[in-house]
Motif scaffolding. Structure first.
Motif, PDB file in Angstrom:
ATOM      1  N   GLY A 539       0.673  -1.361  -0.166  1.00 24.73           N
ATOM      2  CA  GLY A 539       0.106  -0.192  -0.034  1.00 24.73           C
ATOM      3  C   GLY A 539       0.917   1.178   0.381  1.00 24.73           C
ATOM      4  N   GLY A 540       2.175   1.323   0.285  1.00 24.82           N
ATOM      5  CA  GLY A 540       3.395   2.284   0.604  1.00 24.82           C
ATOM      6  C   GLY A 540       2.952   3.286   1.274  1.00 24.82           C
ATOM      7  N   PRO A 541       3.982   4.200   1.275  1.00 26.13           N
ATOM      8  CA  PRO A 541       3.370   4.781   3.199  1.00 26.13           C
ATOM      9  C   PRO A 541       2.700   5.884   2.732  1.00 26.13           C
ATOM     10  CG  PRO A 541       6.443   5.094   1.677  1.00 26.13           C
ATOM     11  CD  PRO A 541       5.022   4.072   0.592  1.00 26.13           C
ATOM     12  N   ASP A 542       2.270   6.625   2.020  1.00 28.29           N
ATOM     13  CA  ASP A 542       1.231   7.609   1.597  1.00 28.29           C
ATOM     14  C   ASP A 542      -0.497   7.047   2.508  1.00 28.29           C
ATOM     15  OD1 ASP A 542      -0.081   9.581   0.747  1.00 28.29           O
ATOM     16  OD2 ASP A 542      -0.182   9.242  -1.480  1.00 28.29           O
ATOM     17  N   ASP A 543      -0.403   7.089   3.156  1.00 27.64           N
ATOM     18  CA  ASP A 543      -1.508   6.639   3.970  1.00 27.64           C
ATOM     19  C   ASP A 543      -2.723   7.862   3.153  1.00 27.64           C
ATOM     20  OD1 ASP A 543      -0.918   9.403   5.096  1.00 27.64           O
ATOM     21  OD2 ASP A 543      -0.424   8.384   7.324  1.00 27.64           O
ATOM     22  N   SER A 544      -2.978   8.418   2.522  1.00 22.84           N
ATOM     23  CA  SER A 544      -3.929   8.516   2.289  1.00 22.84           C
ATOM     24  C   SER A 544      -4.921   8.628   1.917  1.00 22.84           C
ATOM     25  CB  SER A 544      -3.120  10.200   1.033  1.00 22.84           C
ATOM     26  OG  SER A 544      -3.006   9.580  -0.224  1.00 22.84           O
ATOM     27  N   ASN A 545      -4.707   7.281   1.316  1.00 20.98           N
ATOM     28  CA  ASN A 545      -5.960   6.881   0.513  1.00 20.98           C
ATOM     29  C   ASN A 545      -6.880   5.943   1.562  1.00 20.98           C
ATOM     30  OD1 ASN A 545      -3.662   4.955   0.915  1.00 20.98           O
ATOM     31  ND2 ASN A 545      -4.984   3.112   0.520  1.00 20.98           N
ATOM     32  N   LEU A 546      -6.452   6.159   3.196  1.00 19.15           N
ATOM     33  CA  LEU A 546      -7.206   5.597   4.462  1.00 19.15           C
ATOM     34  C   LEU A 546      -8.050   7.005   4.124  1.00 19.15           C
ATOM     35  CD1 LEU A 546      -3.989   3.547   6.060  1.00 19.15           C
ATOM     36  CD2 LEU A 546      -5.564   3.029   4.115  1.00 19.15           C
ATOM     37  N   TYR A 547      -7.835   7.763   3.895  1.00 19.12           N
ATOM     38  CA  TYR A 547      -8.509   8.576   4.377  1.00 19.12           C
ATOM     39  C   TYR A 547     -10.017   9.445   3.529  1.00 19.12           C
ATOM     40  CZ  TYR A 547      -4.874   9.607   7.992  1.00 19.12           C
ATOM     41  OH  TYR A 547      -4.087   9.658   9.273  1.00 19.12           O
ATOM     42  N   LYS A 548     -10.083   7.915   2.542  1.00 21.63           N
ATOM     43  CA  LYS A 548     -10.754   8.847   1.326  1.00 21.63           C
ATOM     44  C   LYS A 548     -12.819   8.905   1.850  1.00 21.63           C
ATOM     45  CE  LYS A 548      -8.379   7.060  -2.308  1.00 21.63           C
ATOM     46  NZ  LYS A 548      -8.523   6.076  -3.344  1.00 21.63           N
ATOM     47  N   HIS A 549     -11.850   7.670   3.319  1.00 23.27           N
ATOM     48  CA  HIS A 549     -14.486   7.858   3.048  1.00 23.27           C
ATOM     49  C   HIS A 549     -14.604   9.141   4.693  1.00 23.27           C
ATOM     50  CE1 HIS A 549     -11.771   6.342   6.492  1.00 23.27           C
ATOM     51  NE2 HIS A 549     -12.713   6.982   7.843  1.00 23.27           N
ATOM     52  N   LEU A 550     -13.763   9.495   4.766  1.00 21.46           N
ATOM     53  CA  LEU A 550     -14.068  10.861   5.131  1.00 21.46           C
ATOM     54  C   LEU A 550     -14.395  12.008   4.108  1.00 21.46           C
ATOM     55  CD1 LEU A 550     -11.210  10.876   7.811  1.00 21.46           C
ATOM     56  CD2 LEU A 550     -13.813  10.520   8.329  1.00 21.46           C
ATOM     57  N   ILE A 604      -8.904  20.740  14.762  1.00 23.97           N
ATOM     58  CA  ILE A 604      -9.178  19.516  13.318  1.00 23.97           C
ATOM     59  C   ILE A 604      -8.251  18.636  13.170  1.00 23.97           C
ATOM     60  CG2 ILE A 604     -10.978  20.186  12.456  1.00 23.97           C
ATOM     61  CD1 ILE A 604      -9.342  21.342  10.503  1.00 23.97           C
ATOM     62  N   SER A 605      -7.389  17.285  12.353  1.00 19.62           N
ATOM     63  CA  SER A 605      -6.594  17.373  12.288  1.00 19.62           C
ATOM     64  C   SER A 605      -5.900  17.662  10.686  1.00 19.62           C
ATOM     65  CB  SER A 605      -7.340  15.666  11.854  1.00 19.62           C
ATOM     66  OG  SER A 605      -7.697  15.868  10.455  1.00 19.62           O
ATOM     67  N   ARG A 606      -4.569  17.050  11.008  1.00 17.87           N
ATOM     68  CA  ARG A 606      -4.001  18.429   9.394  1.00 17.87           C
ATOM     69  C   ARG A 606      -4.391  17.675   8.707  1.00 17.87           C
ATOM     70  NH1 ARG A 606       2.262  19.486  11.844  1.00 17.87           N
ATOM     71  NH2 ARG A 606       2.220  19.177   9.137  1.00 17.87           N
ATOM     72  N   SER A 607      -4.532  16.019   8.115  1.00 11.86           N
ATOM     73  CA  SER A 607      -4.824  15.757   7.549  1.00 11.86           C
ATOM     74  C   SER A 607      -6.141  16.874   6.235  1.00 11.86           C
ATOM     75  CB  SER A 607      -5.470  14.291   7.692  1.00 11.86           C
ATOM     76  OG  SER A 607      -6.462  14.286   8.244  1.00 11.86           O
ATOM     77  N   THR A 608      -7.065  17.036   8.137  1.00  8.39           N
ATOM     78  CA  THR A 608      -8.833  17.330   7.401  1.00  8.39           C
ATOM     79  C   THR A 608      -8.711  19.534   6.727  1.00  8.39           C
ATOM     80  OG1 THR A 608     -10.198  15.477   8.889  1.00  8.39           O
ATOM     81  CG2 THR A 608     -11.069  18.093   8.136  1.00  8.39           C
TER      82      THR A 608
END
Length: 620
Positions: A539-550, A604-608
Motif C-alpha cells: 500500500g506504500g507510505p502514502d496513507d491518504s487513501n485511508l482517509y477517503k471515506h472522510l 481538527i486533524s492535520r489531514s483535514t
C-alpha cells in the motif's frame, strides 16, 4: 513512597483525576483532594502528607498556592484555547447571549494567551484579569455594571457569580490537560529525587572523607561542616551552621579567606595551625555564571602526603548515544561531527530540520555527550513552555520543540535567563538558572523570535539533513528499525533488496518518523515470518487513501455547498462554525503557516486541514 497531590477544585477535575489514578501502576502515590482557594491552602498547611513531592492545581487556586511560598512545588493545570472556546459556545447556546454580555474571568497568563486567538475568531467577549479572591469579587461586580449576564470561570468564580445573581458557565479542564499537568509533575518529582539522591551522596562522601571540609556562602556564613572538620576544630556542625566563619580562624587566615571570598581567587596549601597542630588549607571559590556564591575550605594535617586524601572513583560513562545513530551519508556524518563539537560547550544550539528528521534525538545525544548528562533532559513544545519547566531544567538541558511558537512573554523570559542567568520568582526574589538550551525548528527563527532573543540563540546552528537528502542511509535505517520492531512484537519480518530500493526512491516528507511509522504498520499487520518484497503490495507510505471515506464528512463540507448559507463567501463548516477561505488565509498568516498549530486551534486533524487548504486554493 513519595506522592503527588492533585487539588481538584471541583467534581470535573476530581473525576479526571480518578480516571488517571486508576491507570497508574501505584495509585496510592497519587492523591486527589477536592478543595479550592483558601480551603486548599489551609489543607496543605495542616494535612498535606509529609512525603508529598509535588502539588497539582488549576487557575487561581494554583496561583494562591504558589504565592504562599510553600516548601512543595506547585504545577498548574493548563487551560487550553479549545476548552475556553467550548465554554463560550456553551454560554451562547445555553443562555442565548451575545458576546458583549459574556465575560471570562481568568489569571493574567491565560488572558494574555487567549486574547489574540479570540480576536482572530471575531470573538468579542469581555475579559477580566484576576489574581486573587478579592479580584474575583470586584470583577463580578464590575461585570454586572457592564451589563454582563453570563460569567465563565472556575469553581470559585461560579460560586460568587451565582451569589451575585449572574449565570455562570464552569470552565472545565479536559482529561488531556490533567494528564499533561501530571506528566510535568512527574518531571519535577524526578528532579527532586535526583537532588535528594545527590544530597545523600554528598553527605556520604563528606562523612567518609578524612580531610576537614567547610563550605561558606557569599555572606561568609557556614553552610556545611563535615565530621573530620568537627574533630579537627573541636566543635559541632550544629553549633556553627548558619553562623560566621570568622571566629574559627586566626586573623591571618581570616584575611586570606575573605580575600578569596571577595575576589573569587583559588589558594592551595596555605599553612596554618589549630591547637598547635599544623594544617594545609586549600580554598576553592564557588562560582555560578559570573557570580561568586561562596567558598569551599579543605584542610588536613601537615604530616599527610600532599596527594588528595580520598580518590573519588569516576563512574564509567555510558556509550555516547551518537554512536548508536544510523547513517553514513556525508551530510549526516557532518551533522554528527558538528554536534559532537558543540556538545561540550554551554552555548545554546538551534537544530534546523524538517519534521521527523530526528531533532529531539540529536538534542538527547548532545545532552548525553556534554557535562550535564547526569542532570535532567526536558523536552517541551514551544507554545506550551512554562516557567515551571524552566525551574525544573535548572542545571540540565531544555529542548524546545518548534521554538518559533514561543509566546512573547516566554521569549522575554528566555532573553532574561540568557542575559542574566536568573529570573524573578512570583515572590519577587531572583533565583539563578543554569540551563543548556537546544531549540528545534522547521524554518528560520530569525523572523519568528524577538531579535534580542534570536541573536542570543543563533551562535550555534546545526542543520540536519532530510531523509530524502541522505536516501543512501535508508536501507541501514530500515534494517535497524525492523530489528527493533521484530524484538518488540516478537516477529521475524524481513525485506528484499528490491523493497529497500523502492524505499530509497520515495520522497519521505515525514522523514525518519514517517519511515518508522510505515514499517510499524507493516510489521504489526504482517505474519510472523513475513518477507516484504514489493512496496505496491504493502500500500506504500502514502496513507491518504485511508482517509477517503472522510471526504464527505460534515466537518469537511465546503461552506459554499452547505445548504441555506451565503454562496458569496465560500468557506467551511468546522464544528458548527463558519470559517471562510479569507479567515483561513488570515489564520495561516497569523500562525506563519504552522499547520499543526492551526489545526489545533481549529480543533481538527492535520489531514483535514490539508484538504481545506486545497479547497481554498492555499499553498500547503
Amino acid at each position: 513512597m513519595s506522592k503527588i497531590v492533585l487539588i481538584s477544585s471541583g467534581p470535573s477535575i476530581a473525576h479526571y483525576g480518578l480516571l488517571l489514578q486508576k491507570s497508574l501502576p501505584d495509585p496510592g502515590n497519587f492523591l486527589i483532594v477536592d478543595v479550592y482557594m483558601e480551603d486548599a491552602l489551609d489543607y496543605i498547611r495542616r494535612n498535606l502528607p509529609q512525603d508529598t513531592d509535588v502539588i497539582i492545581a488549576r487557575g487561581n487556586t494554583a496561583k494562591l498556592l504558589k504565592s504562599a511560598h510553600l516548601a512543595v512545588p506547585v504545577v498548574t493545570i493548563p487551560i487550553s484555547d479549545s476548552e475556553l472556546i467550548a465554554s463560550i459556545k456553551q454560554a451562547r447556546d445555553l443562555y442565548k447571549q451575545t458576546d458583549s454580555h459574556i465575560a471570562y474571568l481568568g489569571i493574567e497568563d491565560v488572558i494574555q494567551s487567549v486574547r489574540g486567538f479570540l480576536e482572530v475568531f471575531h470573538c468579542h467577549i469581555r475579559l477580566y484579569t484576576i489574581n486573587s479572591s478579592d479580584d474575583i469579587r470586584r470583577s463580578i461586580q464590575q461585570a454586572k455594571r457592564d451589563h454582563v449576564n453570563v460569567v465563565i470561570g472556575g469553581i470559585y468564580t461560579q460560586k460568587l457569580a451565582l451569589e451575585a445573581g449572574l449565570q455562570c458557565v464552569l470552565l472545565e479542564s479536559s482529561l488531556f490537560s490533567v494528564k499533561e499537568a501530571y506528566e510535568r509533575a512527574l518531571e519535577v518529582q524526578k528532579g527532586f529525587i535526583i537532588q535528594r539522591k545527590k544530597f545523600q551522596e554528598r553527605n556520604i562522601l563528606l562523612n567518609s572523607i578524612t580531610d576537614g571540609i567547610i563550605s561558606i556562602n557569599e555572606k561568609g556564613r557556614i553552610t556545611v561542616l563535615n565530621p573530620a572538620a568537627e574533630q579537627y576544630l573541636g566543635i559541632s556542625a550544629k553549633a556553627v551552621t548558619g553562623k560566621a566563619y570568622a571566629p574559627l580562624f586566626a586573623q591571618p587566615e581570616k584575611e586570606v579567606i575573605q580575600q578569596c571570598l571577595t575576589c573569587g581567587k583559588q589558594l592551595s596549601h596555605h599553612v596554618f595551625s589549630i591547637n598547635q597542630q599544623s594544617f594545609h588549607l586549600s580554598l576553592s571559590p564557588i562560582v555560578i555564571g559570573n557570580d561568586q556564591k561562596g567558598l569551599i575550605l579543605t584542610f588536613h594535617p601537615f604530616e599527610k602526603n600532599m596527594a588528595p586524601s580520598v580518590q573519588i572513583p569516576i563512574p564509567p560513562e555510558d556509550k555516547p548515544c551518537f554512536f548508536q545513530l544510523q547513517g553514513s551519508h556525508p551530510s549526516f556524518q557532518m551533522a554528527v561531527s558538528m554536534a559532537l563539537q558543540y556538545a561540550p560547550l554551554c552555548l545554546p544550539i538551534i537544530l534546523a530540520g524538517e519534521e521527523g528528521v530526528g531533532k529531539e534525538t540529536f538534542a538527547q545525544c548532545i545532552h548525553q555527550a556534554g557535562d550535564r548528562a547526569d542532570c535532567l533532559f526536558i523536552a517541551r513544545e514551544g507554545a506550551l513552555l512554562t516557567k515551571e519547566d524552566l525551574l525544573s531544567a535548572h542545571q540540565g538541558t531544555l529542548y524546545i520543540r518548534e521554538g518559533g511558537r514561543l509566546s512573547l512573554p516566554m521569549q522575554e523570559l528566555l532573553t532574561e535567563i540568557l542575559k542574566n542567568g536568573s529570573i524573578v520568582l512570583e515572590n519577587g526574589s531572583r533565583t539563578t538558572l543554569n540551563i543548556r538550551f537546544i531549540i528545534g525548528s522547521q524554518s528560520s527563527l530569525a523572523d519568528a523570535l524577538l531579535p534580542r532573543l534570536y541573536y542570543l540563540l543563533n551562535a550555534l546552528i546545526l542543520p540536519l539533513p532530510s531523509l530524502c537528502e541522505r536516501s543512501s542511509d535508508i536501507p541501514a535505517l530500515t534494517e535497524h528499525i525492523l530489528k527493533e520492531l521484530n524484538s518488540q512484537y516478537q516477529k521475524n519480518c524481513s525485506c528484499t533488496p528490491e523493497f529497500l530500493l523502492s524505499l530509497c526512491e520515495y520522497s519521505w516528507p515525514g522523514n525518519i518518523r514517517q519511515l518508522k511509522s510505515f514499517l510499524t504498520r507493516l510489521v504489526v499487520t504482517a505474519s510472523d515470518q513475513a518477507l516484504f518484497s514489493s512496496l505496491e503490495e504493502t500500500g506504500g507510505p502514502d496513507d491518504s487513501n485511508l482517509y477517503k471515506h472522510l471526504n464527505r464528512d460534515f466537518h469537511s463540507q465546503p461552506f459554499s455547498e452547505a445548504p441555506g448559507l451565503n454562496q458569496a463567501q465560500p468557506g467551511f463548516i468546522i464544528n458548527g462554525k463558519k470559517i471562510t477561505y479569507k479567515e483561513l488565509k488570515i489564520l495561516d498568516e497569523y500562525y506563519q503557516g504552522k499547520k499543526g498549530l492551526i489545526a489545533q486551534k481549529l480543533g481538527i486533524s492535520r489531514s483535514t486541514l490539508w484538504r481545506y487548504y486545497k479547497e481554498a486554493g492555499l499553498s500547503g
